[in-house]
Design a protein around this motif. Structure first.
Motif, PDB file in Angstrom:
ATOM      1  N   PHE A 180     127.891  37.909 -28.062  1.00  0.00           N
ATOM      2  CA  PHE A 180     127.654  36.533 -27.633  1.00  0.00           C
ATOM      3  C   PHE A 180     126.480  36.482 -26.663  1.00  0.00           C
ATOM      4  O   PHE A 180     126.369  37.303 -25.750  1.00  0.00           O
ATOM      5  N   ARG A 181     125.611  35.520 -26.874  1.00  0.00           N
ATOM      6  CA  ARG A 181     124.519  35.241 -25.942  1.00  0.00           C
ATOM      7  C   ARG A 181     124.378  33.734 -25.791  1.00  0.00           C
ATOM      8  O   ARG A 181     124.417  32.997 -26.780  1.00  0.00           O
ATOM      9  N   THR A 182     124.232  33.297 -24.565  1.00  0.00           N
ATOM     10  CA  THR A 182     124.027  31.877 -24.314  1.00  0.00           C
ATOM     11  C   THR A 182     122.645  31.470 -24.815  1.00  0.00           C
ATOM     12  O   THR A 182     121.786  32.318 -25.093  1.00  0.00           O
ATOM     13  N   LYS A 183     122.419  30.182 -24.897  1.00  0.00           N
ATOM     14  CA  LYS A 183     121.098  29.706 -25.332  1.00  0.00           C
ATOM     15  C   LYS A 183     119.995  30.151 -24.371  1.00  0.00           C
ATOM     16  O   LYS A 183     118.932  30.602 -24.822  1.00  0.00           O
ATOM     17  N   PRO A 184     120.193  30.059 -23.041  1.00  0.00           N
ATOM     18  CA  PRO A 184     119.158  30.595 -22.148  1.00  0.00           C
ATOM     19  C   PRO A 184     118.924  32.092 -22.339  1.00  0.00           C
ATOM     20  O   PRO A 184     117.788  32.566 -22.218  1.00  0.00           O
ATOM     21  N   GLN A 185     119.975  32.850 -22.647  1.00  0.00           N
ATOM     22  CA  GLN A 185     119.784  34.280 -22.898  1.00  0.00           C
ATOM     23  C   GLN A 185     118.985  34.518 -24.177  1.00  0.00           C
ATOM     24  O   GLN A 185     118.161  35.437 -24.244  1.00  0.00           O
ATOM     25  N   LEU A 186     119.216  33.696 -25.196  1.00  0.00           N
ATOM     26  CA  LEU A 186     118.420  33.802 -26.420  1.00  0.00           C
ATOM     27  C   LEU A 186     116.955  33.492 -26.129  1.00  0.00           C
ATOM     28  O   LEU A 186     116.054  34.184 -26.618  1.00  0.00           O
ATOM     29  N   LEU A 187     116.710  32.459 -25.321  1.00  0.00           N
ATOM     30  CA  LEU A 187     115.335  32.119 -24.969  1.00  0.00           C
ATOM     31  C   LEU A 187     114.690  33.243 -24.170  1.00  0.00           C
ATOM     32  O   LEU A 187     113.525  33.598 -24.403  1.00  0.00           O
ATOM     33  N   GLN A 188     115.428  33.826 -23.239  1.00  0.00           N
ATOM     34  CA  GLN A 188     114.873  34.933 -22.456  1.00  0.00           C
ATOM     35  C   GLN A 188     114.464  36.088 -23.360  1.00  0.00           C
ATOM     36  O   GLN A 188     113.395  36.686 -23.177  1.00  0.00           O
ATOM     37  N   ALA A 189     115.296  36.400 -24.350  1.00  0.00           N
ATOM     38  CA  ALA A 189     114.964  37.492 -25.269  1.00  0.00           C
ATOM     39  C   ALA A 189     113.675  37.187 -26.029  1.00  0.00           C
ATOM     40  O   ALA A 189     112.857  38.087 -26.273  1.00  0.00           O
ATOM     41  N   MET A 190     113.468  35.931 -26.394  1.00  0.00           N
ATOM     42  CA  MET A 190     112.246  35.565 -27.111  1.00  0.00           C
ATOM     43  C   MET A 190     111.021  35.661 -26.206  1.00  0.00           C
ATOM     44  O   MET A 190     109.943  36.082 -26.642  1.00  0.00           O
ATOM     45  N   ILE A 191     111.179  35.276 -24.948  1.00  0.00           N
ATOM     46  CA  ILE A 191     110.063  35.407 -24.002  1.00  0.00           C
ATOM     47  C   ILE A 191     109.739  36.886 -23.778  1.00  0.00           C
ATOM     48  O   ILE A 191     108.567  37.273 -23.687  1.00  0.00           O
ATOM     49  N   GLU A 192     110.775  37.713 -23.718  1.00  0.00           N
ATOM     50  CA  GLU A 192     110.553  39.156 -23.579  1.00  0.00           C
ATOM     51  C   GLU A 192     109.766  39.700 -24.770  1.00  0.00           C
ATOM     52  O   GLU A 192     108.866  40.536 -24.607  1.00  0.00           O
ATOM     53  N   ARG A 193     110.087  39.223 -25.965  1.00  0.00           N
ATOM     54  CA  ARG A 193     109.331  39.671 -27.142  1.00  0.00           C
ATOM     55  C   ARG A 193     107.884  39.202 -27.066  1.00  0.00           C
ATOM     56  O   ARG A 193     106.963  39.928 -27.460  1.00  0.00           O
ATOM     57  N   ALA A 194     107.675  37.989 -26.574  1.00  0.00           N
ATOM     58  CA  ALA A 194     106.305  37.482 -26.433  1.00  0.00           C
ATOM     59  C   ALA A 194     105.516  38.322 -25.431  1.00  0.00           C
ATOM     60  O   ALA A 194     104.343  38.642 -25.652  1.00  0.00           O
ATOM     61  N   LEU A 195     106.157  38.697 -24.334  1.00  0.00           N
ATOM     62  CA  LEU A 195     105.493  39.547 -23.344  1.00  0.00           C
ATOM     63  C   LEU A 195     105.145  40.905 -23.943  1.00  0.00           C
ATOM     64  O   LEU A 195     104.036  41.420 -23.753  1.00  0.00           O
ATOM     65  N   ALA A 196     106.093  41.488 -24.674  1.00  0.00           N
ATOM     66  CA  ALA A 196     105.859  42.804 -25.272  1.00  0.00           C
ATOM     67  C   ALA A 196     104.727  42.756 -26.290  1.00  0.00           C
ATOM     68  O   ALA A 196     104.006  43.746 -26.476  1.00  0.00           O
ATOM     69  N   ALA A 197     104.558  41.606 -26.943  1.00  0.00           N
ATOM     70  CA  ALA A 197     103.514  41.466 -27.960  1.00  0.00           C
ATOM     71  C   ALA A 197     102.166  41.077 -27.362  1.00  0.00           C
ATOM     72  O   ALA A 197     101.182  40.963 -28.098  1.00  0.00           O
ATOM     73  N   GLY A 198     102.111  40.866 -26.059  1.00  0.00           N
ATOM     74  CA  GLY A 198     100.846  40.506 -25.424  1.00  0.00           C
ATOM     75  C   GLY A 198     100.394  39.088 -25.700  1.00  0.00           C
ATOM     76  O   GLY A 198      99.187  38.810 -25.735  1.00  0.00           O
ATOM     77  N   VAL A 199     101.329  38.173 -25.887  1.00  0.00           N
ATOM     78  CA  VAL A 199     100.974  36.775 -26.133  1.00  0.00           C
ATOM     79  C   VAL A 199     100.240  36.215 -24.913  1.00  0.00           C
ATOM     80  O   VAL A 199     100.727  36.341 -23.786  1.00  0.00           O
ATOM     81  N   PRO A 200      99.069  35.593 -25.109  1.00  0.00           N
ATOM     82  CA  PRO A 200      98.342  35.028 -23.964  1.00  0.00           C
ATOM     83  C   PRO A 200      98.932  33.679 -23.554  1.00  0.00           C
ATOM     84  O   PRO A 200      98.932  32.729 -24.327  1.00  0.00           O
TER      85      PRO A 200
END
Length: 452
Positions: A180-200
Motif C-alpha cells: 500500500f502507498r498513499t497518493k502522496p507517496q506515489l507522487l514522491q516515487a515519481m519525483i524520485e524517478r524524475a530526479l534520477a533521470a536528470g529531468v530539468p
C-alpha cells in the motif's frame, strides 16, 4: 511574443512522420516485430476519429480480424511498459525540456461499472465531483514555456479493499510485492524517478491533497527542491505566536499587502488575482494567498519553499502552472483516449495508460513545433515572470491562435484514416453479434443457476 504559424502554413504532411519519430523513441522496448507493429497501430488508433477506443475498436481500426492480439498487447505480450514510460519522458524533454520547468502532481479518476478492475472501489474523484465507483491514477506532468505533457503514472490501490485482500489482488494479477502507498507517496516515487533521470526543473507544485502532506513537503525540502503547494484553508501555519489557520492568516493581511498579478494565460486571457505573501515561523516557508477580484471571499492558499530567494511574481507563476496538469488530463481523455480502456489487470492498466501518454506526448510535441523558442502566446505562463498590471477591459489580439491538441488530433485523424474495406466492416459487425449472442446466453445460464 512568439507567433505561431497559421493553419494554412501548418505542415500537416509532417504529422505521420512526426508520429513515426515519436514511436521510434520507444520501438526498442518491443522485441517482437508483431508486438511492435501492434503497439504502433494502437497509438495510431488512439489518435484516430473512433468514438470509443478499446481493444475491439482499436483492433478493427488496425485491420485485425479479432481483438485477441490487441488484448494480448495489454495483458500478456512481452514488452517493457516502464521502459516505454522512460522513453516518453526522454522524448518530451527533448522537445519541451527547460531548466525552469515545473513538475506537477495530481490524480484523476476513471469511472467504472464493475468490481474487478485493479484498484476500483467507491471513492471520491474530482472527475465526477462525487464518491463513485472508480479507479484513481496518480500522474506527474511536466510543464515548460514550450508546452506540457504527462511523464509518469501510478495506479492507486486502496488498502482495505485491495491490498488487504490477497485473493482479489491475485485475480487482478497484483503481486505480493506490491504494498500500500498513499497518493502522496506515489507522487514522491515519481519525483524520485524524475530526479534520477536528470529531468530539468526548478519547481514542484500540486493541489492541497498533496500540499497538506507533511512527509511529501519534507522530502522536497530535503532534496532542496522549490515548491508551491496548495494547502487547505484550515491548514495550520507555524507563526511566532503559534499555530494559526491559513484562512485566519488571510484576515491579517493589510490592504497594502495585496498585489494584483496574472498567474498565466487561460483560455479566456490572463488569469488575474490579488496575491499576498506572508512570512511564517520558518524562514524558508511562506504562505501565498490568492484572492478573487470579483469575489474577494474566495481564497486559495499555498505553502511556498525554495532553497534560493524567490520573488512573489515567480511564486505566482508557479502556482498558476498547476493548471497545466488539468489541461493534460483534459487533452489525454478527449484526444488520446486516456480513459477509454476496458482492461482489468494491474499491469494492463499501466500498459494502456503508457501508450495513451505516448499519443498525448506526440500531440504536445507537435503543438510546440508551431513556435520558435519562447513558447506559445496562449499557454500557461510557465516561463518568465507573472504579469503585473491591472486587467484590461478587453483584449483585441490579432495574432493567429495556435493549433490546439484537439485540432492537431483532428487533422491527424482525417489525414491518416484508412480506406474503408466493406468486407472488413461486415466481418467485425458479424463478430460483434456472435460475441453478444454468446454473452447473452452465458448471462441467462448464470441467472438460471442463481435462481434455482
Amino acid at each position: 511574443m512568439a507567433v505561431p504559424v497559421s493553419v494554412e502554413h501548418f505542415d500537416a504532411a509532417r504529422l505521420q512522420p512526426g508520429l513515426d519519430d515519436a514511436f521510434a523513441q520507444v520501438a526498442g522496448r518491443f522485441k517482437r516485430r508483431e508486438v511492435r507493429l501492434r503497439a504502433r497501430s494502437c497509438v495510431q488508433g488512439m489518435l484516430s476519429g473512433l468514438e470509443r477506443k478499446n481493444g475491439w475498436t482499436l483492433a478493427e481500426y488496425a485491420g485485425e480480424r479479432t481483438p485477441d492480439g490487441m488484448q494480448r498487447l495489454f495483458n500478456a505480450a512481452v514488452w517493457d511498459e516502464h521502459g516505454v514510460r522512460d522513453d516518453i519522458r526522454t522524448y518530451v524533454l527533448g522537445h519541451l525540456g527547460d531548466p525552469g520547468g515545473v513538475l506537477i502532481g495530481d490524480d484523476t479518476g476513471f469511472v467504472k461499472a464493475g468490481t474487478r478492475s485493479a484498484g476500483v472501489q467507491r471513492q471520491y474523484t474530482g472527475t465526477a465531483g462525487k464518491i463513485t465507483n472508480c479507479q484513481i491514477g496518480v500522474y506527474l506532468a511536466y510543464a515548460s514555456p514550450r508546452g506540457r505533457a504527462l511523464i509518469d503514472r501510478d495506479l492507486y490501490l486502496p488498502r482495505e479493499s485491495w491490498i488487504a485482500d490477497a485473493d482479489r489482488c491475485a485475480a487482478a494479477k497484483i503481486g505480493p510485492e506490491v504494498g500500500f502507498r498513499t497518493k502522496p507517496q506515489l507522487l514522491q516515487a515519481m519525483i524520485e524517478r524524475a530526479l534520477a533521470a536528470g529531468v530539468p526543473f526548478a519547481w514542484v507544485t500540486a493541489d492541497e491533497a498533496y500540499g497538506d502532506n507533511g512527509p511529501l513537503r519534507r522530502f522536497l525540502e530535503d532534496e532542496r527542491l522549490g515548491y508551491v503547494m496548495a494547502v487547505s484553508r484550515d491548514h495550520q501555519i507555524s507563526t511566532a505566536a503559534g499555530k494559526v489557520r491559513a484562512d485566519v492568516m488571510a484576515t491579517r493581511v493589510p490592504r497594502t499587502g495585496w498585489q494584483r498579478l496574472s498567474c498565466g494565460a487561460g483560455s479566456k486571457g490572463e488569469r488575474w488575482y490579488d496575491w499576498a505573501l506572508v512570512a511564517t515561523a520558518a524562514s524558508t516557508h511562506r504562505l501565498l494567498i490568492r484572492r478573487s477580484i470579483s469575489r474577494p471571499s474566495e481564497l486559495a492558499f499555498y505553502l511556498a519553499s525554495s532553497p534560493r530567494p524567490a520573488a512573489l511574481r515567480e511564486l505566482v507563476r508557479v502556482a498558476g502552472t498547476r493548471w497545466a496538469v488539468e489541461e493534460c488530463f483534459q487533452a489525454g481523455k478527449n484526444e488520446a483516449a486516456l480513459d477509454h480502456y476496458q482492461v482489468r489487470l494491474y499491469r494492463a492498466w499501466y500498459r494502456y495508460s503508457t501508450i495513451a501518454m505516448l499519443a498525448l506526448a506526440f500531440l504536445a510535441v507537435t503543438r510546440a513545433g508551431q513556435f520558435p523558442p519562447g513558447g506559445p502566446p496562449d499557454g500557461p505562463a510557465t516561463g518568465g515572470e507573472a504579469i503585473t498590471a491591472a486587467p484590461p477591459a478587453a483584449t483585441h489580439g490579432d495574432h493567429v491562435i495556435a493549433l490546439s491538441a484537439n485540432e492537431i488530433r483532428r487533422l491527424f485523424a482525417l489525414l491518416t484514416r484508412p480506406s474503408i474495406d466493406h468486407a472488413h466492416v461486415q466481418h467485425w459487425s458479424a463478430w460483434r453479434l456472435r460475441h453478444q449472442t454468446r454473452a447473452r446466453r452465458c448471462h441467462y445460464q448464470r441467472r438460471r443457476l442463481r435462481d434455482h
